[in-house]
Design a protein around this motif. Structure first.
Motif, mmCIF file in Angstrom:
data_model
loop_
_atom_site.group_PDB
_atom_site.id
_atom_site.type_symbol
_atom_site.label_atom_id
_atom_site.label_comp_id
_atom_site.label_asym_id
_atom_site.label_seq_id
_atom_site.Cartn_x
_atom_site.Cartn_y
_atom_site.Cartn_z
ATOM 1 N N VAL A 76 35.763 42.480 39.124
ATOM 2 C CA VAL A 76 36.595 41.325 38.762
ATOM 3 C C VAL A 76 36.414 40.197 39.770
ATOM 4 C CG1 VAL A 76 38.973 40.527 38.533
ATOM 5 C CG2 VAL A 76 38.276 42.670 37.483
ATOM 6 N N VAL A 77 36.491 40.542 41.071
ATOM 7 C CA VAL A 77 36.397 39.509 42.100
ATOM 8 C C VAL A 77 35.007 38.872 42.094
ATOM 9 C CG1 VAL A 77 36.411 39.103 44.581
ATOM 10 C CG2 VAL A 77 38.189 40.498 43.541
ATOM 11 N N ALA A 78 33.976 39.700 41.937
ATOM 12 C CA ALA A 78 32.616 39.158 41.945
ATOM 13 C C ALA A 78 32.436 38.149 40.821
ATOM 14 C CB ALA A 78 31.604 40.294 41.809
ATOM 15 N N ILE A 79 32.937 38.481 39.640
ATOM 16 C CA ILE A 79 32.747 37.564 38.516
ATOM 17 C C ILE A 79 33.593 36.306 38.697
ATOM 18 C CG2 ILE A 79 33.102 37.297 36.031
ATOM 19 C CD1 ILE A 79 32.226 40.214 35.755
ATOM 20 N N LEU A 80 34.811 36.475 39.223
ATOM 21 C CA LEU A 80 35.645 35.296 39.511
ATOM 22 C C LEU A 80 34.922 34.373 40.490
ATOM 23 C CD1 LEU A 80 39.274 36.705 39.853
ATOM 24 C CD2 LEU A 80 38.439 35.021 38.219
ATOM 25 N N LEU A 81 34.403 34.960 41.564
ATOM 26 C CA LEU A 81 33.691 34.161 42.565
ATOM 27 C C LEU A 81 32.512 33.442 41.919
ATOM 28 C CD1 LEU A 81 33.567 36.269 45.846
ATOM 29 C CD2 LEU A 81 34.648 34.062 45.442
ATOM 30 N N PHE A 82 31.765 34.206 41.120
ATOM 31 C CA PHE A 82 30.587 33.633 40.482
ATOM 32 C C PHE A 82 30.955 32.404 39.649
ATOM 33 C CE2 PHE A 82 28.067 33.591 36.497
ATOM 34 C CZ PHE A 82 26.888 33.107 37.036
ATOM 35 N N THR A 83 32.015 32.528 38.829
ATOM 36 C CA THR A 83 32.328 31.414 37.933
ATOM 37 C C THR A 83 32.920 30.225 38.681
ATOM 38 O OG1 THR A 83 34.494 32.295 37.459
ATOM 39 C CG2 THR A 83 32.750 32.899 35.961
ATOM 40 N N PHE A 84 33.569 30.473 39.821
ATOM 41 C CA PHE A 84 34.204 29.346 40.493
ATOM 42 C C PHE A 84 33.357 28.782 41.631
ATOM 43 C CE2 PHE A 84 37.718 30.989 38.091
ATOM 44 C CZ PHE A 84 38.353 29.825 37.688
ATOM 45 N N VAL A 85 32.406 29.567 42.135
ATOM 46 C CA VAL A 85 31.590 29.063 43.243
ATOM 47 C C VAL A 85 30.214 28.593 42.748
ATOM 48 C CG1 VAL A 85 30.481 29.671 45.414
ATOM 49 C CG2 VAL A 85 32.773 30.497 44.914
ATOM 50 N N ALA A 86 29.621 29.378 41.853
ATOM 51 C CA ALA A 86 28.263 29.053 41.404
ATOM 52 C C ALA A 86 28.124 27.631 40.856
ATOM 53 C CB ALA A 86 27.794 30.081 40.379
ATOM 54 N N LEU A 307 28.598 39.442 30.855
ATOM 55 C CA LEU A 307 29.660 39.071 31.800
ATOM 56 C C LEU A 307 31.035 39.394 31.225
ATOM 57 C CD1 LEU A 307 28.366 35.785 33.406
ATOM 58 C CD2 LEU A 307 28.795 37.966 34.491
ATOM 59 N N ILE A 308 31.223 39.102 29.931
ATOM 60 C CA ILE A 308 32.498 39.453 29.298
ATOM 61 C C ILE A 308 32.715 40.951 29.427
ATOM 62 C CG2 ILE A 308 33.771 39.582 27.126
ATOM 63 C CD1 ILE A 308 32.325 37.088 26.221
ATOM 64 N N ALA A 309 31.663 41.717 29.086
ATOM 65 C CA ALA A 309 31.798 43.172 29.109
ATOM 66 C C ALA A 309 32.086 43.671 30.520
ATOM 67 C CB ALA A 309 30.535 43.821 28.564
ATOM 68 N N LEU A 310 31.388 43.122 31.516
ATOM 69 C CA LEU A 310 31.589 43.590 32.891
ATOM 70 C C LEU A 310 32.972 43.196 33.410
ATOM 71 C CD1 LEU A 310 28.116 42.985 34.522
ATOM 72 C CD2 LEU A 310 29.180 45.147 33.880
ATOM 73 N N PHE A 311 33.392 41.973 33.102
ATOM 74 C CA PHE A 311 34.717 41.543 33.539
ATOM 75 C C PHE A 311 35.785 42.421 32.876
ATOM 76 C CE2 PHE A 311 38.480 38.792 33.540
ATOM 77 C CZ PHE A 311 38.514 38.467 34.884
ATOM 78 N N GLY A 312 35.609 42.626 31.576
ATOM 79 C CA GLY A 312 36.546 43.482 30.858
ATOM 80 C C GLY A 312 36.525 44.896 31.411
ATOM 81 N N CYS A 313 35.341 45.370 31.746
ATOM 82 C CA CYS A 313 35.205 46.716 32.299
ATOM 83 C C CYS A 313 35.946 46.790 33.626
ATOM 84 C CB CYS A 313 33.729 47.029 32.470
ATOM 85 S SG CYS A 313 33.400 48.595 33.231
ATOM 86 N N GLY A 314 35.808 45.730 34.458
ATOM 87 C CA GLY A 314 36.536 45.690 35.723
ATOM 88 C C GLY A 314 38.031 45.773 35.506
ATOM 89 N N LEU A 315 38.535 44.959 34.558
ATOM 90 C CA LEU A 315 39.974 44.989 34.260
ATOM 91 C C LEU A 315 40.383 46.368 33.776
ATOM 92 C CD1 LEU A 315 40.627 41.603 32.416
ATOM 93 C CD2 LEU A 315 41.124 42.206 34.772
ATOM 94 N N ALA A 316 39.553 46.952 32.901
ATOM 95 C CA ALA A 316 39.902 48.260 32.349
ATOM 96 C C ALA A 316 39.898 49.332 33.433
ATOM 97 C CB ALA A 316 38.932 48.631 31.230
ATOM 98 N N LEU A 317 38.994 49.209 34.408
ATOM 99 C CA LEU A 317 38.963 50.193 35.494
ATOM 100 C C LEU A 317 40.215 50.075 36.362
ATOM 101 C CD1 LEU A 317 35.248 50.169 36.629
ATOM 102 C CD2 LEU A 317 36.500 52.050 35.606
ATOM 103 N N VAL A 318 40.622 48.835 36.654
ATOM 104 C CA VAL A 318 41.863 48.645 37.405
ATOM 105 C C VAL A 318 43.018 49.251 36.618
ATOM 106 C CG1 VAL A 318 43.473 46.948 38.318
ATOM 107 C CG2 VAL A 318 41.027 46.581 38.560
ATOM 108 N N ASN A 319 43.009 48.996 35.298
ATOM 109 C CA ASN A 319 44.053 49.539 34.444
ATOM 110 C C ASN A 319 44.072 51.057 34.461
ATOM 111 O OD1 ASN A 319 45.666 47.664 33.422
ATOM 112 N ND2 ASN A 319 44.681 47.492 31.430
ATOM 113 N N PHE A 320 42.879 51.626 34.475
ATOM 114 C CA PHE A 320 42.750 53.076 34.497
ATOM 115 C C PHE A 320 43.422 53.631 35.756
ATOM 116 C CE2 PHE A 320 40.587 57.126 34.855
ATOM 117 C CZ PHE A 320 40.454 57.511 33.545
#
Lengths: 360, 332
Positions: A76-86, A307-320
């Motif tokens: 989640v953090v990596a993708i957030l960083l990517f979208t806001f820093v890149a 990216l959608i899938a990985l971000f969603g996967c990150g959220l789902a893992l936190v949820n898990f």
């Protein structure tokens, strides 16, 4: 093993309701504690802890370091960083100064699209749009699910019947088709409008879960005590019940964010997303409309979805991992089986080894 | 019995709410959808026949002083006579006829794929829950990735791999339109063609929805296995299969059945968008075409039918639930 049984004893009576206090205990325990050694607080003392303030509930979200939680947060953090820093380092995503349909190169990491936009810049910048929609919609859904879930569950009787009916109706009316129909009537749709519509339709699932929990919480002693002490309903809900539902609320919020991001992607893919904005969904829409599929331009349609899938996967893992906090059996059950197996294996090993047998 | 009465009452109310929502949406929207609709129709060279005027009035209410209530009553009246108006995209075909052609494709595809996915997810989830604390636990997080994949994107990937690159499966359509010039027919060759064309769409639905069932069932199974009655059953020395199936799985599966409605909404949402990728001639594509052409009559009609189909599926599931969980029947 001693650790586990104690925890199980402690947790089971309140397993469905207030694990926060218990979990804080393992959260605080230093990571290098030898397994099997009972940590600081003796079982009886937990009851003496005053009503868990919100901050402790928040800290309960970070229990023992599990691989799943770490992986989820990193994603989640990596993708957030990517979208806001890149986007600071890429071209203007709307710049059409490049040649069209360029394949990936050092200059254009993901090539260019049909009008010469740099796809890498679009993917990075488009993430902001998708995530904003997700967050806003998730927040709206959260508020609505609190109203329709916790209030209904706590108040009971007529309020419950009425609110539950609305929840159940919204639950069975298919959300995305409804959103498609509403979007079709709106000539222009800003990012915010899309987020609001998504938020207004994404709450019923969460409301049902929260209602069940609130219902079981309302008969707890400390809630009754607060009521007898004359606390007003809003205060009881916010101060007594709310903190105990925090892990669950977080899980529902993350779920709603994921749902909204997926729905926005679908909507944008159909050309019904926010008009004039760039999101992961609109990139996929353009890719599909310009035959990226038949031409094999994978660098155009693979990254946004991935990216959608990985971000969603990150959220789902936190949820898990949150699930394992909310329902400690999920954590203790497998651990218990594992330790039994380990013990059995150790026993077999001892039996096989003549020296050990002699020693025994 | 009380359970069934309650459920039926609920579905009647929901049905009423869904139809009313469908009636209200065009009236609540900003702008003038009626004018847009008429303009679009005239631009396409349509002619305002009395029949067409009738259809427009049905959707947006007649001009003049008919109150909202009168419009509402006549809306119900026409609904009962099976009149959903006339499509402008496929003028002069009535909306009901178009939906009638599209409905079997969607119900067949989404219905079958959902059943397969549900059975697979619950089965695998029960197995993964039973094998808790082993290596199986480490593959469970992988299923969260499947859960988070957008249906239509997975469809794009499958198409690019299995249709465009390898050519194993057809890219679009629901059957071989060149092999069957006269449209659908009852023959083995045709059924084969339908299965061949439906394979990738169905695979998309199964892959993207199985993760949710699996994870839910696995977690429920793990919780159930730490119940005292399971320990008792084990202590009594019952066969392991009996403990796993009759004691744990049966109880653990209940929430999966109860939560079917939530998940079905997900599947329907995904399928509506996915049909676009495969140009599958179902309700999702019809809805999309209607939206593209501002064909509000067709759009509202399709939405209504999708809603009714989802309601019907939920109702069916509730009946099954009442059957497998005796408590619902006894305590309503």
């Amino acid at each position: 093993m001693a650790d586990d049984t104690r925890e199980a004893e402690l947790v089971t009576p309140a397993a469905d309701a207030a694990p926060a206090a218990t979990v804080v205990v393992d959260g605080i325990a230093p990571p290098d504690t030898t397994p099997g050694v009972v940590p600081d607080v003796p079982p009886g003392q937990d009851q003496g802890v005053p009503p868990v303030p919100a901050r402790r509930g928040l800290r309960a979200l970070l229990p023992r370091r599990s691989g799943k939680l770490t992986a989820g947060i990193v994603l989640v953090v990596a993708i957030l960083l990517f979208t806001f820093v890149a986007p600071f380092f890429t071209q203007d995503p709307r710049s059409t100064a490049n040649e069209r349909f360029l394949p990936p190169s050092a200059e254009h990491l993901l090539g260019t699209n049909h009008i010469g936009n740099d796809i890498f810049a679009q993917v990075a910048y488009g993430g902001q749009g998708s995530l904003m929609v997700g967050l806003v919609a998730g927040a709206i859904a959260l508020v609505l699910s609190i109203v329709f879930g916790i209030v209904a569950g706590y108040r009971g009787r007529f309020t419950d019947e009425a609110l539950s009916l609305v929840t159940n109706i919204m639950l069975v009316i298919p959300g995305l088709p409804l959103i498609i129909v509403i979007s079709a009537y709106l000539q222009t749709r800003s990012l915010l409008v899309v987020a609001v519509i998504l938020g207004l339709t994404a709450w019923p699932g969460a409301a049902i879960v929260l209602r069940m929990q609130a219902k079981s919480l309302r008969s707890r002693d400390y809630v009754s005590a607060a009521r007898v002490a004359g606390e007003r309903t809003p205060r009881i809900i916010l101060v007594e019940i709310f903190p105990n539902l925090l892990p669950l609320l977080t899980a529902q919020f993350l779920g709603a964010v994921l749902l909204a991001i997926l729905a926005e992607a679908g909507l944008s893919f159909l050309g019904l997303g926010p008009s004039g904005s760039i999101t992961w969904g609109t990139i996929l829409n353009q890719a599909s409309a310009n035959n990226a599929l038949s031409l094999g331009l994978w660098w155009w349609f693979v990254p946004p979805g991935l990216l959608i899938a990985l971000f969603g996967c990150g959220l789902a893992l936190v949820n898990f991992s949150l699930d394992e906090i909310i329902n400690p059996r999920l954590r203790l059950g497998p651990a218990a089986v594992k330790s039994v197996r380990k013990a059995r294996k150790a026993g077999v090993g001892a039996g096989d080894d003549p020296k050990e047998t002699v020693a025994a | 019995m009380r359970y069934y009465v309650r459920r039926i009452t609920f579905y009647v109310i929901t049905l009423w709410a869904a139809v009313s929502l469908n009636f209200l949406i065009p009236k609540l929207m900003p702008g003038d959808p009626k004018q847009i609709f008429i303009d679009k129709f005239l631009r396409k060279g349509g002619e305002l026949t009395p029949q067409m005027q009738n259809s427009i009035d049905l959707l947006f209410g007649a001009d003049g002083d008919a109150g909202l209530w009168d419009q509402y009553v006549s809306y119900w009246g026409r609904l009962f006579s099976g009149d959903l108006g006339i499509s402008i995209t496929y003028y002069p075909q009535p909306v009901t006829e178009l939906i009638g052609q599209a409905l079997p494709w969607t119900v067949g595809l989404v219905g079958l794929a959902t059943i397969i996915s549900f059975a697979l997810g619950v089965g695998l989830g029960a197995w993964a829950g039973w094998k808790r604390g082993t290596w199986v636990d480490s593959i469970i997080p992988a299923s969260t990735l499947l859960q988070a994949v957008p249906y239509f994107w997975l469809a794009l990937i499958l198409v690019s791999v299995f249709s465009v690159s390898t050519g194993w499966f057809p890219r679009i359509g629901s059957y071989d339109i060149f092999g069957f010039d006269n449209g659908p027919e009852w023959s083995w060759a045709f059924v084969g063609s339908v299965i061949y064309h439906g394979f990738l769409p169905a695979l998309t639905i199964v892959l993207s929805s199985v993760g949710g069932w699996l994870l839910g069932m696995r977690n429920m199974m793990v919780s159930t296995l730490s119940e005292d009655y399971v320990t008792t059953a084990e202590a009594k020395g019952l066969r392991r299969m009996r403990v796993a199936l009759t004691y744990a799985t049966r109880n653990a599966a209940l929430p999966s059945f109860a939560g079917f409605g939530v998940a079905l909404g997900f599947v329907v949402a995904g399928s509506v968008v996915m049909e676009q990728v495969f140009s599958y001639p179902g309700l999702g594509k019809l809805l999309f075409n209607a939206v593209q052409a501002s064909d509000f009559a067709l759009m509202q009609g399709t939405f209504l039918v999708i809603t009714l189909a989802v309601l019907a599926a939920n109702f069916l599931m509730d009946l099954i639930y009442g059957f497998i969980d005796p408590r619902t029947r006894n305590h309503g």
